[in-house]
Structure formats: C-alpha cells, structure tokens
Design a protein around this motif. Structure first.
Motif, PDB file in Angstrom:
ATOM      1  N   THR A   4     121.695 -41.935  71.622  1.00 20.25           N
ATOM      2  CA  THR A   4     120.603 -41.384  72.471  1.00 20.25           C
ATOM      3  C   THR A   4     119.413 -41.747  72.080  1.00 20.25           C
ATOM      4  O   THR A   4     118.225 -42.293  73.168  1.00 20.25           O
ATOM      5  CB  THR A   4     120.627 -39.980  72.631  1.00 20.25           C
ATOM      6  OG1 THR A   4     121.973 -39.529  73.138  1.00 20.25           O
ATOM      7  CG2 THR A   4     119.547 -39.276  73.647  1.00 20.25           C
ATOM      8  N   VAL A  43     119.512 -40.553  61.215  1.00 24.79           N
ATOM      9  CA  VAL A  43     120.410 -39.846  61.173  1.00 24.79           C
ATOM     10  C   VAL A  43     121.441 -39.857  60.091  1.00 24.79           C
ATOM     11  O   VAL A  43     121.940 -41.073  59.637  1.00 24.79           O
ATOM     12  CB  VAL A  43     121.130 -40.239  62.497  1.00 24.79           C
ATOM     13  CG1 VAL A  43     122.353 -39.431  62.978  1.00 24.79           C
ATOM     14  CG2 VAL A  43     120.402 -40.200  63.762  1.00 24.79           C
ATOM     15  N   GLY A  52     124.907 -33.546  69.401  1.00 30.68           N
ATOM     16  CA  GLY A  52     123.986 -34.642  69.070  1.00 30.68           C
ATOM     17  C   GLY A  52     122.958 -34.990  69.943  1.00 30.68           C
ATOM     18  O   GLY A  52     121.900 -35.286  69.808  1.00 30.68           O
ATOM     19  N   HIS A  53     123.785 -35.462  71.057  1.00 26.36           N
ATOM     20  CA  HIS A  53     122.726 -35.584  72.364  1.00 26.36           C
ATOM     21  C   HIS A  53     121.593 -34.451  72.525  1.00 26.36           C
ATOM     22  O   HIS A  53     120.430 -34.887  72.783  1.00 26.36           O
ATOM     23  CB  HIS A  53     123.631 -35.548  73.627  1.00 26.36           C
ATOM     24  CG  HIS A  53     123.109 -36.050  74.790  1.00 26.36           C
ATOM     25  ND1 HIS A  53     122.460 -37.430  75.087  1.00 26.36           N
ATOM     26  CD2 HIS A  53     123.101 -35.479  76.079  1.00 26.36           C
ATOM     27  CE1 HIS A  53     121.642 -37.436  76.381  1.00 26.36           C
ATOM     28  NE2 HIS A  53     122.224 -36.197  76.684  1.00 26.36           N
ATOM     29  N   TRP A  88     118.636 -26.727  68.052  1.00 24.46           N
ATOM     30  CA  TRP A  88     118.663 -27.995  67.051  1.00 24.46           C
ATOM     31  C   TRP A  88     117.602 -28.184  66.161  1.00 24.46           C
ATOM     32  O   TRP A  88     117.354 -29.165  65.388  1.00 24.46           O
ATOM     33  CB  TRP A  88     118.821 -29.047  68.267  1.00 24.46           C
ATOM     34  CG  TRP A  88     119.917 -28.754  69.058  1.00 24.46           C
ATOM     35  CD1 TRP A  88     121.421 -28.834  68.738  1.00 24.46           C
ATOM     36  CD2 TRP A  88     120.126 -28.159  70.369  1.00 24.46           C
ATOM     37  NE1 TRP A  88     122.251 -28.415  69.894  1.00 24.46           N
ATOM     38  CE2 TRP A  88     121.305 -27.931  70.818  1.00 24.46           C
ATOM     39  CE3 TRP A  88     119.098 -27.436  71.063  1.00 24.46           C
ATOM     40  CZ2 TRP A  88     121.598 -27.181  72.050  1.00 24.46           C
ATOM     41  CZ3 TRP A  88     119.303 -26.990  72.380  1.00 24.46           C
ATOM     42  CH2 TRP A  88     120.936 -26.709  72.729  1.00 24.46           C
ATOM     43  N   LEU A 107     117.563 -36.420  61.899  1.00 22.91           N
ATOM     44  CA  LEU A 107     118.766 -35.673  62.346  1.00 22.91           C
ATOM     45  C   LEU A 107     119.909 -35.562  61.653  1.00 22.91           C
ATOM     46  O   LEU A 107     120.530 -36.540  61.329  1.00 22.91           O
ATOM     47  CB  LEU A 107     119.104 -36.094  63.879  1.00 22.91           C
ATOM     48  CG  LEU A 107     118.257 -35.937  65.014  1.00 22.91           C
ATOM     49  CD1 LEU A 107     116.747 -37.033  64.835  1.00 22.91           C
ATOM     50  CD2 LEU A 107     118.818 -35.868  66.195  1.00 22.91           C
ATOM     51  N   ASN A 149     128.946 -36.361  66.826  1.00 17.81           N
ATOM     52  CA  ASN A 149     127.509 -35.994  67.182  1.00 17.81           C
ATOM     53  C   ASN A 149     126.361 -36.531  66.591  1.00 17.81           C
ATOM     54  O   ASN A 149     125.506 -36.823  67.139  1.00 17.81           O
ATOM     55  CB  ASN A 149     127.533 -34.317  66.746  1.00 17.81           C
ATOM     56  CG  ASN A 149     128.198 -33.494  67.600  1.00 17.81           C
ATOM     57  OD1 ASN A 149     128.058 -33.498  68.700  1.00 17.81           O
ATOM     58  ND2 ASN A 149     129.132 -32.618  66.983  1.00 17.81           N
ATOM     59  N   ALA A 199     120.406 -32.389  70.503  1.00 17.35           N
ATOM     60  CA  ALA A 199     119.397 -32.367  69.376  1.00 17.35           C
ATOM     61  C   ALA A 199     118.661 -33.435  69.510  1.00 17.35           C
ATOM     62  O   ALA A 199     117.396 -33.284  69.105  1.00 17.35           O
ATOM     63  CB  ALA A 199     120.437 -32.607  67.928  1.00 17.35           C
ATOM     64  N   ALA A 200     119.030 -34.928  69.921  1.00 19.43           N
ATOM     65  CA  ALA A 200     118.143 -35.756  70.249  1.00 19.43           C
ATOM     66  C   ALA A 200     117.418 -36.055  71.302  1.00 19.43           C
ATOM     67  O   ALA A 200     116.123 -36.309  71.215  1.00 19.43           O
ATOM     68  CB  ALA A 200     119.075 -37.238  70.411  1.00 19.43           C
ATOM     69  N   ASP A 225     123.738 -34.468  60.893  1.00 18.36           N
ATOM     70  CA  ASP A 225     124.912 -34.034  61.502  1.00 18.36           C
ATOM     71  C   ASP A 225     125.612 -33.404  60.060  1.00 18.36           C
ATOM     72  O   ASP A 225     126.761 -33.958  59.758  1.00 18.36           O
ATOM     73  CB  ASP A 225     126.024 -35.329  61.813  1.00 18.36           C
ATOM     74  CG  ASP A 225     127.108 -34.826  62.668  1.00 18.36           C
ATOM     75  OD1 ASP A 225     127.338 -33.959  62.583  1.00 18.36           O
ATOM     76  OD2 ASP A 225     127.681 -35.939  62.862  1.00 18.36           O
ATOM     77  N   CYS A 242     122.141 -31.484  64.119  1.00 14.91           N
ATOM     78  CA  CYS A 242     122.818 -32.180  65.373  1.00 14.91           C
ATOM     79  C   CYS A 242     124.311 -31.860  65.082  1.00 14.91           C
ATOM     80  O   CYS A 242     125.039 -32.747  66.068  1.00 14.91           O
ATOM     81  CB  CYS A 242     122.575 -33.639  65.469  1.00 14.91           C
ATOM     82  SG  CYS A 242     123.090 -34.720  64.277  1.00 14.91           S
ATOM     83  N   ALA A 281     123.617 -38.715  68.763  1.00 15.65           N
ATOM     84  CA  ALA A 281     122.213 -38.672  68.689  1.00 15.65           C
ATOM     85  C   ALA A 281     121.707 -39.961  68.526  1.00 15.65           C
ATOM     86  O   ALA A 281     120.591 -40.058  69.068  1.00 15.65           O
ATOM     87  CB  ALA A 281     122.282 -37.537  67.234  1.00 15.65           C
TER      88      ALA A 281
END
Length: 488
Positions: free
Chosen positions: A22, A9, A459-460, A434, A253, A15, A462-463, A255, A444, A19
């Motif tokens: 999660t 990440v 973020g959540h 995402w 991911l 966010n 996207a995860a 951000d 994310c 991510a």
C-alpha cells in the motif's frame, strides 16, 4: 550509512506485506525487514519430509484471500494465483458416521441438511445477498459503516438475540455451524464466535474457502513481487531489535504483537499506553501437526473426503465443552482439530501417491504436549486406519509456536484473544488503533482490527493511517495489477 527511506516495515506476514504494498503504491520509498530467511510469515511453505512435497507452515485455506477488500482490488487471480474451490467448502463428521457438508451451492447444502435446510437458508441467504457489505463491515475494523447499510443490520438481527442455533431440529446443522464458530478459538458460544460463524459460514456458499494452487506461499510471493515492482526493498535475515535501528525511516510499521512493540520501543512509550499493552490478553493455543501419508484419508463417511477443510470435534455440545476446557487451561485428550488434505482440492500437491496432511489442535495457551498423537487419535476416530497411512509426522507444541512466529504468544495464532472487546479494541481502546503515541510508529499486525486471518486489512488500514498522518496523503492508492489498470 543507511540511506533515508519513507517507510520501514518490520515483519513480512500478510499484513506486513499488505502495508508495504500500500505504501509503495502511494509512491513512497519502502523497505521491509524480515528476521527469517524467506518472506511470508503465516504464508510460508516448507518441505519437511520429502523435497517434492510442500507443507503449509501456518495457514492453508483462505476464505478472506478471495473476499477481503484488499485482495479484491489486489486481484490474486490476475497475478497468476489460482484460488481453487473444493467440492465441499468444509465438512463436519459426527461420531455415528453422519456428516455435515457445506457445499459452495446453498441449495445443495440445504438439501443435505434435510429438515434443518430451511433454517440454514434463513441464516445464510440474506447474508449472501449482501456479502460484500458484510465483509467490508467486518474487514473495515468497524470504524465506519459500509456502503451497504443493510449488512450490519442483518448481522445484528442474528447476533443480538443470542439464538444462533435455535430453530434447528437435528444435530448435524448445529455441529456444522459450531465447527465454524470454533475458528474464533475461545469459549462457545459468544457474540464474537457467532459473528465468526456467520462471516466464514456464509462465505462457504459465496466467495468460498479456497486453497491457492501450490500452497499458501504463492500469495506471499506475488505480494513481494508487487512491492519490488514499485521500488520496495526486502531484507531477509534482518532482525530488528530496537526502533533506533530504523531512525532513518520517516514512518515505521510493525507487523508485530504488543509485546514486541514494548521491546522495540524501550522506554519511549508513555507509561499509560505501555500498561495498556501489557494488559493485552492472549487466547488458547494451537498445536500444529503435519503428516506425510501414502493415500487419501480413509474417512468413515466418504463424503468428508471431498472437503477442503474438515472440523473434528463431534456434536455442538461436545465442541462447546471442549473449547471451554481449553480456555480454562485444562488439557484433554480430545481437542478440537482443524484438518486440511490439500491434495483433495489441488492434486498437484501429491507426488506418487504421497501427500501432505495439515492439522491444528486447539489446546491451552503454552501447552507443552507434542500434538502428533493427539491429532492422529482424533483423525482415527472418524477415519479408522489413518495411522497405517502415515509415512512421517512432525508436531509443534503450542508452547513452541512463537519460536517460529513471535506474534503467536503461547501458540495463539490469532495474535490476541478474540473476545468481543478485543475484537474491536485491539491492542488498546483507540479510534485509530493502528497509531501509537509515537508519531512515526504504527502497528499493522493481527493484534489490530480486524484481527486474524489472511486478509491483509490490518496492514492496509495501518498503511492508510500512516499515509494520512505522516505524509498528508488521504487518497488510497490503487492496488490493481499494473496490466489491469493500463487496460482500463
């Protein structure tokens, strides 16, 4: 040689942290890269003038930290974060000394608004009765219906006639609601700004507009703690300049905004998707002013001093005109200002009478002006003598805000214009926004739905997309604190 990880990440804003939490909760091996020396992004705090007094660098008040699906399950309170509710959620002083006050209690607010109380109740009470469904609809990225189908219907009934302010007889209630709509940072009124007004407006009488005791960094700290507790690794001072640096990760991911995605990917992105990213629009800027003061703000109307958040802009008409000029790139000397005196709600933020004051002014994107004089003048209009209490001040022009956070292009703290289209289709028109065309890369940041705010849902979501498409995991992991889960 860097060891293989399941997910990397990039960016540790709310966010990015959501991510990473999660993914780690799903049992994956996660590493996080943050270019700054501390985690948090928009949740950081800093001592600018006095080592004992912490200032919120970006966000200060957190309606969504109490309401969003991610944080409801993550449960900040159980983790030791105290979300303090102000006596008045938000206030809006007018030029003649009157003020609109949004109390946590809807009845008190309606009583305060007098003849416009019934209309305020008509707008807000049904939304409060279906608040969880309404928040879930907004925060789910509008890709699925909430369990409570009444919520989006109530919203549509208020938005589609485009008559949100009709029915008010006085000028206090329209100004009070318009101040909330201005959080959309764009032209007023629009469907997008009306939706923001209803979402944030009703929360003031429900979950509230709380401040975390000790400052916004407390939220980032407990999220980082949870990530580490589930095997995650955080690398601060780690600036990623190319996706090639993360080839050891099965999923990446980001951000970050669309521009950074283009830079990181180089020529790997398909040309059509890259063109769509380049067309992503940014909104007006925010210029940040921080003050160290010697006493509470001397508001003309003392009731304003009970509020956690204060909107400075005058009447509904004045705010709409000013925001329109700002969108068109016309600088003025009377910007709309959001202000927070944290010690009103959290007295521990003050030391020996000295206290921080936080403020943002809405200005044209990329505006180079130092905002200190602009913001001080706006405060003085409603609190004569404020300048005499200022011990120190610092300003960050909108032009320079993306030096602190590259996602804030030209000072756009929303990470993209909050038009109706871009509220739903950000950064491009895709059912799963995402995902990128690169199968291992996901976006994310707040440049994806549901957009800006400290809610963790970009973020959540996207995860969850990465879990489905890269790891074949379709069941969302529990976010509950370990102790709470064990007790159950």
């Amino acid at each position: 040689m860097t060891s293989t990880v399941d997910a990397a990440v990039v960016g540790s804003g709310p966010n990015g942290l959501a991510a990473a939490v999660t993914l780690a909760r799903a049992g994956l091996r996660v590493e996080m890269h943050e270019a700054a020396d501390v985690v948090g992004g928009g949740l950081r705090c800093q001592s600018y003038f006095d080592g004992d007094i912490r200032h919120d660098v970006c966000s200060a008040v957190h309606p969504m930290a109490a309401a969003s699906p991610f944080f409801r399950e993550f449960d900040l309170t159980a983790r030791g974060v105290e979300l303090l509710a102000p006596e008045v959620g938000y206030a809006h002083p007018l030029d003649d000394g009157r003020a609109g006050l949004a109390f946590p209690d809807l009845d008190a607010t309606c009583d305060h608004l007098g003849e416009d109380g019934p209309r305020w109740r008509q707008l807000m009470e049904p939304l409060l009765q279906h608040s969880t469904g309404l928040v879930d609809f907004f925060m789910g990225g509008q890709r699925s219906l909430p369990d409570d189908l009444t919520a989006p219907l109530l919203l549509a009934a208020r938005l589609l006639p485009r008559r949100l302010l009709r029915g008010f007889r006085g000028d206090v209630a329209p100004a009070l609601l318009t101040g909330v709509a201005a959080h959309a940072v764009g032209r007023l009124p629009t469907l997008a700004s009306d939706a923001v007004a209803l979402l944030l407006g009703h929360l003031a009488h429900g979950a509230g507009w709380p401040l975390p005791r000790g400052g916004s960094e407390r939220i980032a700290h407990v999220m980082a703690d949870d990530l580490r507790a589930h095997g995650g690794t955080i690398h601060t001072g780690s600036r990623i300049t190319s996706l090639g640096e993360l080839r050891h990760a099965r999923a990446v991911l980001l951000d970050t905004g669309p521009g950074q995605l283009l830079d990181l990917a180089g020529d790997r992105l398909p040309s059509l998707y890259a063109r769509q990213l380049r067309r992503f629009r940014y909104g007006p800027g925010a210029a940040k002013a921080d003050f160290l003061v010697s006493e509470p703000i001397p508001w003309t109307n003392p009731e304003v001093g009970r509020a956690g958040t204060v909107h400075l802009g005058g009447s509904h008409t004045a705010i709409a005109r000013q925001e329109g000029l700002t969108v068109r790139g016309t600088p003025t000397g009377e910007p709309f200002v959001l202000l927070v005196d944290p010690a009103v709600t959290d007295p521990g933020r003050a030391r020996d009478g000295r206290r921080p004051v936080w403020a943002y002014a809405h200005v044209p994107n990329g505006d180079p002006r130092d905002p200190v004089a602009l913001v001080r003048s706006r405060i003085e209009k409603y609190a004569p003598g404020f300048g005499d209490t200022v011990l120190a001040a610092r300003g960050v022009p909108a032009r320079d805000l993306d030096t602190y956070n590259p996602n804030y292009v030209g000072g756009d703290i929303g990470a993209g214009a909050m038009t109706l289209y871009q509220s739903l289709m950000r950064p491009v028109a895709r059912f799963d926004p995402w995902r990128t065309p690169l199968p291992d890369v996901f976006l994310c940041s707040a440049s994806t739905p549901p957009g800006p705010g400290v809610h963790g849902m970009c973020g959540h979501l996207a995860a969850l997309s990465a879990l489905r498409h890269r790891f074949g995991i379709r069941r969302a992991p529990s976010l509950e604190p370990v102790a709470s889960a064990a007790a159950r």
